[in-house]
Enzyme design. Structure first.
Site, short mmCIF file in Angstrom:
data_model
loop_
_atom_site.label_atom_id
_atom_site.label_comp_id
_atom_site.label_asym_id
_atom_site.label_seq_id
_atom_site.Cartn_x
_atom_site.Cartn_y
_atom_site.Cartn_z
N HIS A 58 -7.12 -0.68 1.86
CA HIS A 58 -6.49 0.49 1.32
C HIS A 58 -6.01 0.23 -0.25
O HIS A 58 -5.25 0.90 -0.64
CB HIS A 58 -5.59 1.13 2.30
N ASN A 91 0.76 -1.14 -0.04
CA ASN A 91 -0.01 0.03 0.09
C ASN A 91 0.93 1.46 0.00
O ASN A 91 0.63 2.19 -0.74
CB ASN A 91 -1.05 0.01 1.18
N GLU A 122 -5.19 -8.43 6.53
CA GLU A 122 -5.53 -7.51 7.70
C GLU A 122 -6.35 -6.62 6.94
O GLU A 122 -6.00 -5.65 6.61
CB GLU A 122 -4.02 -6.84 7.97
N ASP A 164 -0.61 -6.69 4.82
CA ASP A 164 -1.01 -5.35 5.23
C ASP A 164 -2.10 -4.48 4.68
O ASP A 164 -1.84 -4.47 3.44
CB ASP A 164 0.06 -4.48 5.89
#
Length: 567
Positions: free
Chosen positions: A290, A176, A329, A286
């Site tokens: 997003h 990200n 996540e 992670d």
């Protein structure tokens, strides 16, 4: 990366010796004195399945210092807020604990550690005190290992040692964003990252096409345009003497895959190299929500191909036939959402976009509000209907959850029992098993959750008894895929007895568990799970019993029974 390659058509030959190192409580469950507690049986039984795994999550810098010589690397010497600098833990420290048998005794069959790729060199103050990237989520260079964590050789050894001990490795990956911008860490080009707007979290767009926080450049993962490499990286690699190797490998990757040279695909190349070269078993991904879900599909596809390639080249090192496994996540996702996450204006099925499992942020609430049967039956029902072939990962504490299940560590035995016996994957956060404090005076923000592992406390008799409770349940879970991956059925309400059965992929497993029992002699029903006359072992007490009239009678000093067939 520090790869060993032969690229004939590029007239580049790199030998096996080429620069490998520079490149890449209160006791709520009754126990007796520690002297009388039988240690857990750590023998291996049935084949490993991810859905029933027992994962240990650790922050490398806070776990164990195996090499004090790398404690001060890259001139990261400025004064920081409390617990916001590098403390000395490293990859070698994790290796030491694997070799010491710590994870085996705890029933761990997978380890997830924070990202260990090279982090930004300078410190940043985000309002909680001057901070260095000890946590691993501020990437500077995906192709290198950060010297504070160790070396590429250390990572390679960690994976080899883990595999020899039957432990899989989950690599924590970030697609990200890059690390923050500092005087030592310039911003990447505009065709790679955006520096605004800051995420508003109102809908899909304001959650994806934005920066998580100020000064954390967001990678333009939506872009499918061919872009050149940042001069920052080119100059860095040239200085390190790895430029030609990196460029050659990039050419090979894009020629082989046919992917465009977009920002996300470069990073996917760098992340999958660790799988292709070292045999990483899975990812913990992670900041899932997003990034556009299509990018995750590409990462998953390339990681699975890389894992298959590693297996084909290392047939003597293959642990099993499992494919590469990906846990996401997806912050705020709960098992009640089943296959979907709701942005308000759009629902997305991330399980259909490369993920085998999502971290279940809801577990701590369910564990607090539901009794054992309500908790276990709920999760079994959802996993065996709406999420067939998928799973969730449950936890009671983590590195960034400011409201864990038991922040004061007053329900440590209950924490273990609920976490390790609930269907789904269990995630132990380092120190859960020895009640590492989650409230540290003088810290700001999430630093309170990230203290150094309290190894010295194990010498305390109460802590040792708690650890053994975690060990017994953990080993039982490890040895029985039915615990996390099977179907739950209540046998009796009082005393509370249940069974778990697993019958998939030529694997058959079944256990019977009883909780909240009185000390001394007790009789529990078996519900024909095991046949008349069969010899069973209670793995909590070590007592052997025989099934008689569809029941077993046990005289123990514990209020838990963990029944399995005698081997």
């Amino acid at each position: 990366m520090r790869h060993i390659i032969i690229i004939a058509f590029l007239f580049l030959f790199v030998t096996a010796g080429c620069n490998n190192d520079s490149k890449k409580e209160k006791n709520t469950t009754s126990t007796t004195s520690n002297d009388n507690i039988k240690k857990p049986n750590t023998s291996k039984t049935l084949p490993f399945i991810w859905e029933g795994s027992n994962v240990y999550f650790l922050l490398t810098d806070r776990f164990n210092n195996g090499n004090p010589n790398n404690d001060e690397s890259l001139e990261r010497t400025k004064e920081t807020g409390k617990l916001r600098g590098f403390e000395g833990g490293d990859i070698r420290g994790v290796i030491q604990k694997i070799e010491d048998g710590y994870f085996k005794k705890l029933g761990i069959n997978a380890i997830w550690f924070n990202p260990v790729v090279e982090q930004v060199h300078e410190s940043v103050d985000e309002g909680t005190g001057n901070t260095y990237a000890f946590h691993g989520y501020w990437t500077k260079d995906w192709t290198k290992i950060d010297p504070n964590f160790g070396t590429y050789k250390d990572l390679k050894k960690l994976i080899e040692i883990a595999h020899k001990n039957g432990i899989r490795i989950l690599m924590d990956v970030v697609l990200n964003h890059t690390g923050p911008v500092t005087d030592k860490d310039p911003v990447w080009p505009d065709n790679w990252v955006r520096t605004s707007p800051k995420c508003a979290f109102k809908d899909y767009k304001s959650t994806v096409a934005c920066t998580l926080v100020e000064n954390l450049p967001d990678v333009k993962t939506e872009s499918d345009e061919n872009v050149g490499l940042p001069a920052i990286l080119l100059n860095k690699w040239k200085k390190e003497g790895t430029l030609e190797i990196e460029l050659a490998e990039i050419d090979v990757f894009f020629t082989k895959t046919g992917l465009k040279r977009s920002p996300k695909n470069y990073i996917i190349k760098w992340l999958t190299d660790y799988v292709r070269e070292l045999g990483i078993d899975g990812y913990r991904v992670d900041t899932v929500k997003h990034v556009e879900e299509g990018a995750w599909s590409v990462l998953a596809e390339q990681a699975k191909l890389a894992f298959a390639e590693w297996k084909s080249k290392n047939p003597d090192k293959i642990l099993d036939e499992n494919e590469f496994y990906i846990i996401g996540e997806l912050y705020g996702y709960g098992v009640d959402g089943k296959r979907y996450y709701d942005f308000g204006d759009r629902k997305v099925d991330y399980f259909a976009n490369g993920f085998d499992n999502l971290i279940n942020f809801q577990f701590k609430y369910d564990a607090a509000q539901k009794d054992y049967e309500q908790l276990f039956s709920k999760y079994s029902t959802i996993l065996n209907t709406n999420l067939i072939g998928k799973s969730v990962m449950n936890y009671i504490s983590s590195h960034d959850d400011s409201q864990p299940f038991d922040k004061d560590r007053t329900k440590t035995y209950e924490s273990a029992t609920k976490l390790l016996l609930t269907p789904g994957i269990s995630q132990i956060y380092y120190g859960d098993e020895i009640a590492r404090p989650l409230i540290i005076e003088g810290t700001k923000g999430d630093a309170t959750l990230r203290s150094n592992m309290n190894w010295d406390s194990i010498s305390n008799s109460n802590t040792k008894s708690l650890l053994i409770h975690w060990q017994k349940l953990g080993v039982f879970r490890k040895n029985h895929p039915a615990i996390g991956g099977g179907k739950h059925k209540m046998i009796s309400k009082s005393p509370y007895v249940f069974s778990r059965t697993y019958n998939k992929n030529n694997i058959s497993d079944k256990v019977v568990v009883a909780l909240d029992l009185p000390k001394g002699e007790k009789t529990i029903k078996i519900d024909s799970i095991f046949p008349e006359g069969m010899s069973l072992i209670d793995q909590y007490s070590g007592i052997e019993v025989n099934v008689s009239k569809d029941s077993v009678r046990i005289n123990s000093d514990y209020n838990i029974i963990l029944l399995e067939p005698k081997k």
